[in-house]
Design a protein around this motif. Structure first.
Motif, mmCIF file in Angstrom:
data_model
loop_
_atom_site.group_PDB
_atom_site.id
_atom_site.type_symbol
_atom_site.label_atom_id
_atom_site.label_comp_id
_atom_site.label_asym_id
_atom_site.label_seq_id
_atom_site.Cartn_x
_atom_site.Cartn_y
_atom_site.Cartn_z
ATOM 1 N N PHE A 113 28.164 -41.198 13.384
ATOM 2 C CA PHE A 113 27.166 -42.267 13.255
ATOM 3 C C PHE A 113 26.930 -42.624 11.790
ATOM 4 C CE2 PHE A 113 22.662 -43.346 12.574
ATOM 5 C CZ PHE A 113 22.592 -44.531 13.285
ATOM 6 N N ILE A 114 26.767 -41.610 10.939
ATOM 7 C CA ILE A 114 26.524 -41.853 9.517
ATOM 8 C C ILE A 114 27.714 -42.561 8.886
ATOM 9 C CG2 ILE A 114 26.183 -40.745 7.271
ATOM 10 C CD1 ILE A 114 23.694 -40.816 9.028
ATOM 11 N N SER A 115 28.927 -42.139 9.264
ATOM 12 C CA SER A 115 30.134 -42.777 8.723
ATOM 13 C C SER A 115 30.208 -44.244 9.131
ATOM 14 C CB SER A 115 31.377 -42.028 9.206
ATOM 15 O OG SER A 115 31.363 -40.693 8.764
ATOM 16 N N SER A 116 29.848 -44.525 10.391
ATOM 17 C CA SER A 116 29.892 -45.914 10.875
ATOM 18 C C SER A 116 28.883 -46.784 10.128
ATOM 19 C CB SER A 116 29.598 -45.949 12.372
ATOM 20 O OG SER A 116 30.569 -45.231 13.088
ATOM 21 N N VAL A 117 27.664 -46.250 9.975
ATOM 22 C CA VAL A 117 26.630 -47.003 9.258
ATOM 23 C C VAL A 117 27.047 -47.225 7.812
ATOM 24 C CG1 VAL A 117 24.253 -46.939 8.406
ATOM 25 C CG2 VAL A 117 24.765 -46.224 10.750
ATOM 26 N N GLY A 118 27.589 -46.161 7.184
ATOM 27 C CA GLY A 118 28.029 -46.286 5.791
ATOM 28 C C GLY A 118 29.144 -47.298 5.640
ATOM 29 N N SER A 119 30.087 -47.269 6.570
ATOM 30 C CA SER A 119 31.198 -48.227 6.521
ATOM 31 C C SER A 119 30.700 -49.653 6.719
ATOM 32 C CB SER A 119 32.234 -47.880 7.599
ATOM 33 O OG SER A 119 32.744 -46.596 7.413
ATOM 34 N N GLY A 120 29.763 -49.830 7.657
ATOM 35 C CA GLY A 120 29.200 -51.164 7.888
ATOM 36 C C GLY A 120 28.501 -51.708 6.657
ATOM 37 N N LEU A 121 27.727 -50.875 5.989
ATOM 38 C CA LEU A 121 27.043 -51.300 4.759
ATOM 39 C C LEU A 121 28.044 -51.622 3.654
ATOM 40 C CD1 LEU A 121 24.062 -48.750 4.694
ATOM 41 C CD2 LEU A 121 23.982 -51.178 5.298
ATOM 42 N N ALA A 122 29.110 -50.822 3.573
ATOM 43 C CA ALA A 122 30.130 -51.070 2.556
ATOM 44 C C ALA A 122 30.822 -52.400 2.796
ATOM 45 C CB ALA A 122 31.144 -49.924 2.562
ATOM 46 N N ILE A 123 31.123 -52.695 4.065
ATOM 47 C CA ILE A 123 31.766 -53.979 4.396
ATOM 48 C C ILE A 123 30.834 -55.139 4.052
ATOM 49 C CG2 ILE A 123 32.553 -55.412 6.315
ATOM 50 C CD1 ILE A 123 33.604 -52.838 7.627
ATOM 51 N N SER B 172 41.033 -45.520 -5.219
ATOM 52 C CA SER B 172 39.765 -45.433 -4.502
ATOM 53 C C SER B 172 39.954 -45.712 -3.016
ATOM 54 C CB SER B 172 38.753 -46.419 -5.107
ATOM 55 O OG SER B 172 39.253 -47.751 -5.031
ATOM 56 N N THR B 173 40.863 -46.652 -2.706
ATOM 57 C CA THR B 173 41.127 -46.972 -1.303
ATOM 58 C C THR B 173 41.727 -45.778 -0.566
ATOM 59 O OG1 THR B 173 41.535 -49.282 -1.899
ATOM 60 C CG2 THR B 173 42.335 -48.538 0.264
ATOM 61 N N ILE B 174 42.699 -45.123 -1.203
ATOM 62 C CA ILE B 174 43.327 -43.960 -0.598
ATOM 63 C C ILE B 174 42.315 -42.838 -0.405
ATOM 64 C CG2 ILE B 174 45.040 -42.139 -0.931
ATOM 65 C CD1 ILE B 174 46.182 -44.831 -0.105
ATOM 66 N N CYS B 175 41.442 -42.627 -1.402
ATOM 67 C CA CYS B 175 40.433 -41.568 -1.299
ATOM 68 C C CYS B 175 39.499 -41.808 -0.122
ATOM 69 C CB CYS B 175 39.634 -41.483 -2.598
ATOM 70 S SG CYS B 175 40.566 -40.775 -3.978
ATOM 71 N N ILE B 176 39.089 -43.066 0.042
ATOM 72 C CA ILE B 176 38.195 -43.403 1.152
ATOM 73 C C ILE B 176 38.898 -43.177 2.488
ATOM 74 C CG2 ILE B 176 36.984 -45.302 2.306
ATOM 75 C CD1 ILE B 176 36.422 -46.441 -0.486
ATOM 76 N N GLY C 217 39.606 -37.339 7.265
ATOM 77 C CA GLY C 217 39.198 -35.937 7.341
ATOM 78 C C GLY C 217 38.006 -35.744 8.259
ATOM 79 N N ILE C 218 37.029 -36.661 8.168
ATOM 80 C CA ILE C 218 35.862 -36.590 9.050
ATOM 81 C C ILE C 218 36.277 -36.729 10.508
ATOM 82 C CG2 ILE C 218 33.757 -37.811 9.754
ATOM 83 C CD1 ILE C 218 33.244 -38.430 6.844
ATOM 84 N N GLN C 219 37.201 -37.664 10.761
ATOM 85 C CA GLN C 219 37.657 -37.870 12.138
ATOM 86 C C GLN C 219 38.352 -36.624 12.685
ATOM 87 O OE1 GLN C 219 40.048 -41.379 11.503
ATOM 88 N NE2 GLN C 219 38.456 -42.738 12.307
ATOM 89 N N LEU C 220 39.215 -36.020 11.863
ATOM 90 C CA LEU C 220 39.904 -34.810 12.304
ATOM 91 C C LEU C 220 38.929 -33.664 12.518
ATOM 92 C CD1 LEU C 220 43.105 -34.885 10.054
ATOM 93 C CD2 LEU C 220 42.972 -35.283 12.509
ATOM 94 N N PHE C 221 37.924 -33.563 11.654
ATOM 95 C CA PHE C 221 36.915 -32.518 11.799
ATOM 96 C C PHE C 221 36.179 -32.673 13.132
ATOM 97 C CE2 PHE C 221 32.412 -31.280 11.149
ATOM 98 C CZ PHE C 221 32.596 -29.909 10.994
#
Length: 310
Positions: A239-249, A268-272, A278-282
Protein backbone atom coordinates in the motif's frame (compact mmCIF):
# COMPACT_ATOMS: atom_id res chain seq x y z
CA UNK A 1 -7.11 -46.03 42.87
CA UNK A 2 -3.65 -45.91 41.29
CA UNK A 3 -3.28 -43.34 38.53
CA UNK A 4 -0.87 -43.52 35.62
CA UNK A 5 1.71 -40.91 34.57
CA UNK A 6 2.94 -41.18 30.99
CA UNK A 7 6.40 -39.75 30.25
CA UNK A 8 6.94 -38.80 26.60
CA UNK A 9 10.62 -38.63 25.65
CA UNK A 10 11.58 -37.59 22.08
CA UNK A 11 15.08 -38.86 21.22
CA UNK A 12 17.47 -38.03 18.39
CA UNK A 13 21.05 -39.33 18.69
CA UNK A 14 20.76 -39.77 22.46
CA UNK A 15 22.32 -43.19 23.07
CA UNK A 16 24.32 -41.88 26.05
CA UNK A 17 21.45 -40.01 27.68
CA UNK A 18 18.66 -42.63 27.51
CA UNK A 19 19.87 -44.96 30.32
CA UNK A 20 20.87 -41.97 32.48
CA UNK A 21 17.42 -40.44 32.02
CA UNK A 22 15.63 -43.66 32.97
CA UNK A 23 17.78 -44.05 36.06
CA UNK A 24 17.19 -40.43 37.14
CA UNK A 25 13.40 -40.76 36.85
CA UNK A 26 13.35 -44.09 38.65
CA UNK A 27 15.22 -42.48 41.55
CA UNK A 28 12.35 -40.06 42.22
CA UNK A 29 9.65 -42.65 41.52
CA UNK A 30 9.08 -43.25 45.25
CA UNK A 31 8.10 -39.59 45.70
CA UNK A 32 5.16 -40.00 43.32
CA UNK A 33 2.53 -41.38 45.68
CA UNK A 34 0.31 -44.09 44.16
CA UNK A 35 1.39 -43.22 40.64
CA UNK A 36 2.32 -45.80 38.03
CA UNK A 37 4.90 -44.65 35.48
CA UNK A 38 4.68 -45.32 31.75
CA UNK A 39 7.62 -44.40 29.51
CA UNK A 40 7.27 -43.65 25.81
CA UNK A 41 10.66 -43.20 24.12
CA UNK A 42 10.31 -41.91 20.55
CA UNK A 43 13.28 -42.65 18.29
CA UNK A 44 13.17 -39.85 15.73
CA UNK A 45 15.22 -41.55 13.05
CA UNK A 46 18.47 -41.80 15.06
CA UNK A 47 21.18 -43.84 13.35
CA UNK A 48 23.31 -44.34 16.46
CA UNK A 49 22.51 -46.84 19.22
CA UNK A 50 19.52 -44.92 20.60
CA UNK A 51 17.07 -47.60 19.45
CA UNK A 52 19.19 -50.37 21.00
CA UNK A 53 19.19 -48.52 24.33
CA UNK A 54 15.40 -48.24 24.16
CA UNK A 55 15.07 -51.92 23.32
CA UNK A 56 17.32 -52.85 26.25
CA UNK A 57 15.23 -50.80 28.67
CA UNK A 58 12.02 -52.29 27.28
CA UNK A 59 13.30 -55.83 27.77
CA UNK A 60 14.39 -55.00 31.33
CA UNK A 61 11.08 -53.33 32.22
CA UNK A 62 8.46 -54.45 29.65
CA UNK A 63 5.53 -53.44 31.82
CA UNK A 64 6.42 -49.77 31.97
CA UNK A 65 8.84 -48.97 29.13
CA UNK A 66 7.66 -48.63 25.53
CA UNK A 67 9.23 -47.18 22.43
CA UNK A 68 8.33 -46.09 18.92
CA UNK A 69 10.91 -45.89 16.15
CA UNK A 70 10.30 -43.73 13.06
CA UNK A 71 11.24 -44.74 9.52
CA UNK A 72 13.35 -41.56 9.30
CA UNK A 73 13.88 -38.26 11.06
CA UNK A 74 10.58 -36.35 11.13
CA UNK A 75 11.59 -33.74 13.72
CA UNK A 76 10.93 -33.18 17.39
CA UNK A 77 7.41 -31.87 16.82
CA UNK A 78 6.40 -35.13 15.12
CA UNK A 79 8.03 -37.17 17.89
CA UNK A 80 6.23 -35.17 20.56
CA UNK A 81 2.89 -35.58 18.80
CA UNK A 82 3.47 -39.33 18.43
CA UNK A 83 4.29 -39.67 22.13
CA UNK A 84 1.14 -37.83 23.15
CA UNK A 85 -0.94 -40.11 20.90
CA UNK A 86 0.61 -43.25 22.39
CA UNK A 87 0.40 -42.11 26.03
CA UNK A 88 -2.42 -43.70 28.02
CA UNK A 89 -1.86 -42.05 31.40
CA UNK A 90 -4.21 -39.92 33.47
CA UNK A 91 -1.37 -37.41 33.46
CA UNK A 92 1.14 -36.87 30.67
CA UNK A 93 4.48 -35.09 30.76
CA UNK A 94 6.92 -34.23 27.98
CA UNK A 95 10.61 -34.32 28.90
CA UNK A 96 13.96 -33.94 27.15
CA UNK A 97 16.11 -37.04 27.54
CA UNK A 98 19.28 -35.00 28.19
CA UNK A 99 18.05 -34.18 31.74
CA UNK A 100 17.87 -30.45 31.04
CA UNK A 101 14.29 -30.97 32.28
CA UNK A 102 14.86 -31.90 35.96
CA UNK A 103 12.89 -35.04 36.97
CA UNK A 104 13.09 -33.81 40.58
CA UNK A 105 10.36 -31.27 39.72
CA UNK A 106 7.81 -33.98 38.89
CA UNK A 107 6.56 -34.58 42.48
CA UNK A 108 5.82 -30.87 42.97
CA UNK A 109 4.16 -30.61 39.56
CA UNK A 110 1.99 -33.65 40.29
CA UNK A 111 0.98 -32.31 43.70
CA UNK A 112 -0.16 -29.03 42.15
CA UNK A 113 -2.36 -30.82 39.63
CA UNK A 114 -3.89 -33.09 42.25
CA UNK A 115 -4.54 -30.41 44.88
CA UNK A 116 -5.65 -27.47 42.73
CA UNK A 117 -7.80 -26.65 39.74
CA UNK A 118 -4.86 -26.33 37.34
CA UNK A 119 -4.92 -28.39 34.15
CA UNK A 120 -1.23 -28.01 33.39
CA UNK A 121 1.99 -27.27 35.26
CA UNK A 122 4.70 -25.96 32.96
CA UNK A 123 8.33 -25.08 33.54
CA UNK A 124 10.18 -21.91 32.72
CA UNK A 125 13.91 -21.26 32.66
CA UNK A 126 14.87 -18.10 34.56
CA UNK A 127 18.32 -17.91 32.96
CA UNK A 128 20.21 -19.20 29.92
CA UNK A 129 23.53 -20.05 31.55
CA UNK A 130 25.78 -22.03 29.21
CA UNK A 131 23.98 -20.83 26.08
CA UNK A 132 25.86 -18.76 23.46
CA UNK A 133 25.05 -15.04 24.01
CA UNK A 134 23.90 -14.57 20.41
CA UNK A 135 21.40 -17.43 20.76
CA UNK A 136 20.06 -16.05 24.04
CA UNK A 137 19.65 -12.59 22.48
CA UNK A 138 17.67 -13.86 19.48
CA UNK A 139 15.57 -16.12 21.72
CA UNK A 140 14.51 -13.13 23.82
CA UNK A 141 13.79 -11.11 20.67
CA UNK A 142 11.68 -13.98 19.29
CA UNK A 143 9.46 -14.12 22.38
CA UNK A 144 9.02 -10.34 22.40
CA UNK A 145 8.13 -10.31 18.71
CA UNK A 146 5.70 -13.23 18.65
CA UNK A 147 3.83 -11.99 21.74
CA UNK A 148 3.33 -8.64 20.04
CA UNK A 149 2.09 -9.97 16.73
CA UNK A 150 0.18 -13.07 17.84
CA UNK A 151 -3.06 -13.48 19.78
CA UNK A 152 -1.60 -16.61 21.41
CA UNK A 153 0.66 -15.82 24.35
CA UNK A 154 3.92 -17.78 24.48
CA UNK A 155 5.73 -17.46 27.79
CA UNK A 156 9.37 -16.39 27.54
CA UNK A 157 11.64 -19.21 28.62
CA UNK A 158 8.83 -21.77 28.75
CA UNK A 159 9.93 -25.32 28.03
CA UNK A 160 8.04 -28.20 26.45
CA UNK A 161 8.52 -29.85 29.86
CA UNK A 162 5.07 -29.76 31.42
CA UNK A 163 2.64 -32.04 33.22
CA UNK A 164 -0.86 -32.11 31.73
CA UNK A 165 -4.21 -33.66 32.54
CA UNK A 166 -5.76 -36.15 30.14
CA UNK A 167 -8.37 -33.56 29.14
CA UNK A 168 -5.70 -31.11 28.00
CA UNK A 169 -3.76 -33.81 26.14
CA UNK A 170 -6.92 -34.85 24.27
CA UNK A 171 -7.47 -31.21 23.29
CA UNK A 172 -3.92 -31.01 21.92
CA UNK A 173 -4.38 -34.23 19.96
CA UNK A 174 -7.53 -32.81 18.37
CA UNK A 175 -5.21 -30.34 16.59
CA UNK A 176 -3.81 -32.74 14.03
CA UNK A 177 -2.19 -30.24 11.67
CA UNK A 178 1.00 -31.23 9.84
CA UNK A 179 2.83 -27.96 10.55
CA UNK A 180 3.17 -28.06 14.32
CA UNK A 181 4.56 -25.58 16.84
CA UNK A 182 3.89 -27.13 20.23
CA UNK A 183 4.70 -24.09 22.35
CA UNK A 184 1.93 -22.26 20.53
CA UNK A 185 -0.45 -25.23 20.59
CA UNK A 186 -0.03 -25.66 24.35
CA UNK A 187 -1.12 -22.04 24.81
CA UNK A 188 -3.80 -22.00 22.11
CA UNK A 189 -5.86 -24.85 23.59
CA UNK A 190 -6.20 -22.83 26.78
CA UNK A 191 -6.65 -24.57 30.13
CA UNK A 192 -5.37 -23.17 33.38
CA UNK A 193 -1.58 -23.34 33.57
CA UNK A 194 0.88 -22.66 36.37
CA UNK A 195 4.59 -22.15 35.61
CA UNK A 196 7.44 -23.20 37.86
CA UNK A 197 10.76 -21.41 37.49
CA UNK A 198 14.08 -23.21 37.52
CA UNK A 199 17.69 -22.49 36.63
CA UNK A 200 19.10 -23.75 33.35
CA UNK A 201 20.56 -27.27 33.47
CA UNK A 202 23.49 -28.55 31.43
CA UNK A 203 23.11 -31.62 29.22
CA UNK A 204 24.02 -34.81 31.03
CA UNK A 205 25.64 -36.32 27.92
CA UNK A 206 25.96 -35.97 24.16
CA UNK A 207 25.63 -32.91 21.96
CA UNK A 208 22.51 -30.96 21.08
CA UNK A 209 21.19 -31.36 17.53
CA UNK A 210 19.84 -27.80 17.60
CA UNK A 211 22.03 -25.14 16.02
CA UNK A 212 21.37 -21.46 15.38
CA UNK A 213 19.98 -22.03 11.88
CA UNK A 214 17.59 -24.80 12.92
CA UNK A 215 16.34 -22.68 15.83
CA UNK A 216 15.89 -19.73 13.46
CA UNK A 217 13.80 -21.82 11.06
CA UNK A 218 11.80 -23.16 14.00
CA UNK A 219 11.06 -19.61 15.17
CA UNK A 220 9.93 -18.60 11.66
CA UNK A 221 7.56 -21.59 11.63
CA UNK A 222 6.20 -20.48 14.98
CA UNK A 223 5.52 -16.97 13.71
CA UNK A 224 3.87 -18.19 10.50
CA UNK A 225 1.77 -20.81 12.32
CA UNK A 226 0.43 -18.46 14.95
CA UNK A 227 0.32 -15.02 13.35
CA UNK A 228 -0.89 -13.38 10.16
CA UNK A 229 1.17 -10.29 10.89
CA UNK A 230 3.76 -11.00 8.15
CA UNK A 231 0.92 -10.90 5.62
CA UNK A 232 -0.21 -7.60 7.11
CA UNK A 233 3.34 -6.29 6.67
CA UNK A 234 3.34 -7.31 3.01
CA UNK A 235 -0.02 -5.61 2.43
CA UNK A 236 1.13 -2.46 4.26
CA UNK A 237 4.38 -2.27 2.27
CA UNK A 238 2.46 -2.76 -0.96
CA UNK A 239 0.00 0.00 0.00
CA UNK A 240 2.76 2.46 0.94
CA UNK A 241 4.65 1.68 -2.28
CA UNK A 242 1.51 2.26 -4.36
CA UNK A 243 0.76 5.57 -2.65
CA UNK A 244 4.40 6.65 -3.01
CA UNK A 245 4.46 5.71 -6.68
CA UNK A 246 1.19 7.57 -7.30
CA UNK A 247 2.54 10.73 -5.67
CA UNK A 248 5.77 10.43 -7.65
CA UNK A 249 3.85 10.13 -10.92
CA UNK A 250 1.73 13.15 -10.00
CA UNK A 251 4.88 15.14 -9.23
CA UNK A 252 6.46 14.19 -12.58
CA UNK A 253 3.31 15.20 -14.51
CA UNK A 254 3.10 18.58 -12.76
CA UNK A 255 6.82 19.23 -13.25
CA UNK A 256 6.47 18.39 -16.95
CA UNK A 257 3.54 20.82 -17.38
CA UNK A 258 5.40 23.70 -15.76
CA UNK A 259 9.06 23.03 -16.55
CA UNK A 260 9.12 20.66 -19.50
CA UNK A 261 10.93 17.31 -19.48
CA UNK A 262 14.39 17.73 -17.92
CA UNK A 263 17.04 15.19 -18.64
CA UNK A 264 17.07 12.42 -16.01
CA UNK A 265 19.80 9.91 -15.27
CA UNK A 266 19.38 6.21 -15.84
CA UNK A 267 21.01 5.35 -12.50
CA UNK A 268 18.15 6.76 -10.44
CA UNK A 269 15.64 4.93 -12.65
CA UNK A 270 17.44 1.61 -12.22
CA UNK A 271 17.68 2.13 -8.44
CA UNK A 272 13.95 2.77 -8.19
CA UNK A 273 13.18 -0.29 -10.32
CA UNK A 274 15.43 -2.48 -8.17
CA UNK A 275 13.91 -1.07 -4.98
CA UNK A 276 10.34 -1.71 -6.09
CA UNK A 277 11.28 -5.13 -7.45
CA UNK A 278 12.91 -6.02 -4.12
CA UNK A 279 9.76 -5.04 -2.22
CA UNK A 280 7.65 -7.16 -4.56
CA UNK A 281 9.90 -10.19 -4.11
CA UNK A 282 9.91 -9.69 -0.34
CA UNK A 283 6.10 -9.63 -0.24
CA UNK A 284 5.87 -12.61 -2.59
CA UNK A 285 8.25 -14.49 -0.28
CA UNK A 286 5.98 -13.87 2.71
CA UNK A 287 2.90 -14.96 0.78
CA UNK A 288 4.80 -17.95 -0.57
CA UNK A 289 5.68 -19.07 2.96
CA UNK A 290 1.99 -19.23 3.88
CA UNK A 291 1.08 -20.91 0.60
CA UNK A 292 3.78 -23.51 1.27
CA UNK A 293 2.22 -24.25 4.65
CA UNK A 294 -1.19 -24.63 3.00
CA UNK A 295 0.34 -26.94 0.38
CA UNK A 296 1.78 -29.32 2.99
CA UNK A 297 -1.50 -29.34 4.90
CA UNK A 298 -3.76 -30.13 1.93
CA UNK A 299 -1.54 -33.04 0.85
CA UNK A 300 -2.67 -34.64 4.10
CA UNK A 301 0.52 -36.63 4.57
CA UNK A 302 1.05 -38.36 7.94
CA UNK A 303 2.97 -36.38 10.54
CA UNK A 304 5.26 -39.40 11.00
CA UNK A 305 5.68 -43.04 9.89
CA UNK A 306 6.33 -45.80 12.43
CA UNK A 307 8.88 -48.48 11.57
CA UNK A 308 8.90 -50.30 14.91
CA UNK A 309 6.82 -50.10 18.07
CA UNK A 310 6.78 -52.03 21.31
Amino acid sequence: MTKKLSIVVPCYFEEESIPLFYKAVEEIKGQLNEIELEYWFINDGSTDNSLKEMQALQKADPEHVHYVSFSRNFGKEAALYCGLKEATGDYVTVMDVDLQDPPAMLPEMLEILETSDYDCVGTRRVDRTGEPPIRSFFARMFYRLINKISDTEIVDGARDYRLMTRQMVDAILSMSEYNRFSKGIFSWVGFKTKYLNYENQERVAGQTSWNFWSLFKYSIDGIVNFSQFPLDIAAFIGFISSVGSGLAILFIVIRYLFHGDPTSGWASTICIMLFIGGIQLFCLGIVGKYIGKIFTEVKNRPVYIIKEKK
